[in-house]
Design a protein around this motif. Structure first.
Motif, PDB file in Angstrom:
ATOM      1  N   LEU A  32      47.760  11.903  59.853  1.00  0.00           N
ATOM      2  CA  LEU A  32      47.793  12.838  59.010  1.00  0.00           C
ATOM      3  C   LEU A  32      48.988  12.684  57.914  1.00  0.00           C
ATOM      4  O   LEU A  32      49.147  13.174  56.868  1.00  0.00           O
ATOM      5  CB  LEU A  32      48.012  14.194  59.322  1.00  0.00           C
ATOM      6  N   HIS A  33      49.706  11.531  57.875  1.00  0.00           N
ATOM      7  CA  HIS A  33      50.865  11.451  57.025  1.00  0.00           C
ATOM      8  C   HIS A  33      50.250  11.387  55.690  1.00  0.00           C
ATOM      9  O   HIS A  33      50.841  11.665  54.625  1.00  0.00           O
ATOM     10  CB  HIS A  33      51.543   9.979  57.319  1.00  0.00           C
ATOM     11  N   MET A  34      49.084  10.571  55.282  1.00  0.00           N
ATOM     12  CA  MET A  34      48.843  10.027  54.074  1.00  0.00           C
ATOM     13  C   MET A  34      47.865  11.291  53.546  1.00  0.00           C
ATOM     14  O   MET A  34      48.057  11.677  52.450  1.00  0.00           O
ATOM     15  CB  MET A  34      47.946   8.954  53.659  1.00  0.00           C
ATOM     16  N   ALA A  35      47.682  11.957  54.612  1.00  0.00           N
ATOM     17  CA  ALA A  35      46.671  13.301  54.103  1.00  0.00           C
ATOM     18  C   ALA A  35      47.551  14.351  53.844  1.00  0.00           C
ATOM     19  O   ALA A  35      47.070  15.032  52.675  1.00  0.00           O
ATOM     20  CB  ALA A  35      45.595  13.720  55.425  1.00  0.00           C
ATOM     21  N   CYS A  36      48.641  14.206  54.161  1.00  0.00           N
ATOM     22  CA  CYS A  36      49.434  15.557  53.661  1.00  0.00           C
ATOM     23  C   CYS A  36      49.936  15.192  52.262  1.00  0.00           C
ATOM     24  O   CYS A  36      50.174  15.943  51.534  1.00  0.00           O
ATOM     25  CB  CYS A  36      50.701  15.485  54.528  1.00  0.00           C
ATOM     26  N   PHE A  37      50.287  13.733  52.032  1.00  0.00           N
ATOM     27  CA  PHE A  37      50.694  13.387  50.794  1.00  0.00           C
ATOM     28  C   PHE A  37      49.485  13.578  49.793  1.00  0.00           C
ATOM     29  O   PHE A  37      49.896  13.988  48.554  1.00  0.00           O
ATOM     30  CB  PHE A  37      51.255  11.743  50.992  1.00  0.00           C
ATOM     31  N   ALA A  38      48.393  13.270  50.232  1.00  0.00           N
ATOM     32  CA  ALA A  38      46.978  13.524  49.177  1.00  0.00           C
ATOM     33  C   ALA A  38      46.890  14.821  48.843  1.00  0.00           C
ATOM     34  O   ALA A  38      46.525  15.116  47.801  1.00  0.00           O
ATOM     35  CB  ALA A  38      46.042  12.666  49.741  1.00  0.00           C
ATOM     36  N   ALA A  39      47.256  15.736  49.855  1.00  0.00           N
ATOM     37  CA  ALA A  39      47.019  17.186  49.499  1.00  0.00           C
ATOM     38  C   ALA A  39      47.910  17.690  48.425  1.00  0.00           C
ATOM     39  O   ALA A  39      47.347  18.903  47.982  1.00  0.00           O
ATOM     40  CB  ALA A  39      47.257  17.788  50.939  1.00  0.00           C
ATOM     41  N   ILE A  40      48.905  17.052  48.004  1.00  0.00           N
ATOM     42  CA  ILE A  40      49.933  17.667  47.181  1.00  0.00           C
ATOM     43  C   ILE A  40      49.454  16.873  45.859  1.00  0.00           C
ATOM     44  O   ILE A  40      49.277  17.327  44.848  1.00  0.00           O
ATOM     45  CB  ILE A  40      51.149  17.101  47.583  1.00  0.00           C
TER      46      ILE A  40
END
Length: 67
Positions: A32-40
């Motif tokens: 989920l590292h990149m998913a959290c970044f993409a969510a922003i």
């Protein structure tokens, strides 16, 4: 679109290295590292794209919002 595709392609390899480091501690949530970044970044890009949709605004703003 091409630039965004290349950025996503290279982020995938970075994500995999992060996953291999932390999968033992976190389990499947380590992806989920990149998913959290993409969510922003996704809503920010959508707002930029929407706010530059006027005729008097250059197409460059929309290109930045899409990337």
């Amino acid at each position: 679109m091409t630039i965004g595709s290349f950025i996503g392609f290279f982020c995938h390899y970075y994500q995999e290295s992060l996953y291999r480091k932390s999968v033992a501690k976190r389990g499947p949530e380590a992806r989920l590292h990149m998913a959290c970044f993409a969510a922003i970044l996704l809503p920010i890009g959508m707002f930029i794209f929407a706010w530059t949709g006027y005729v008097h605004v250059s197409w460059v703003g929309q290109a930045i919002g899409v990337v």
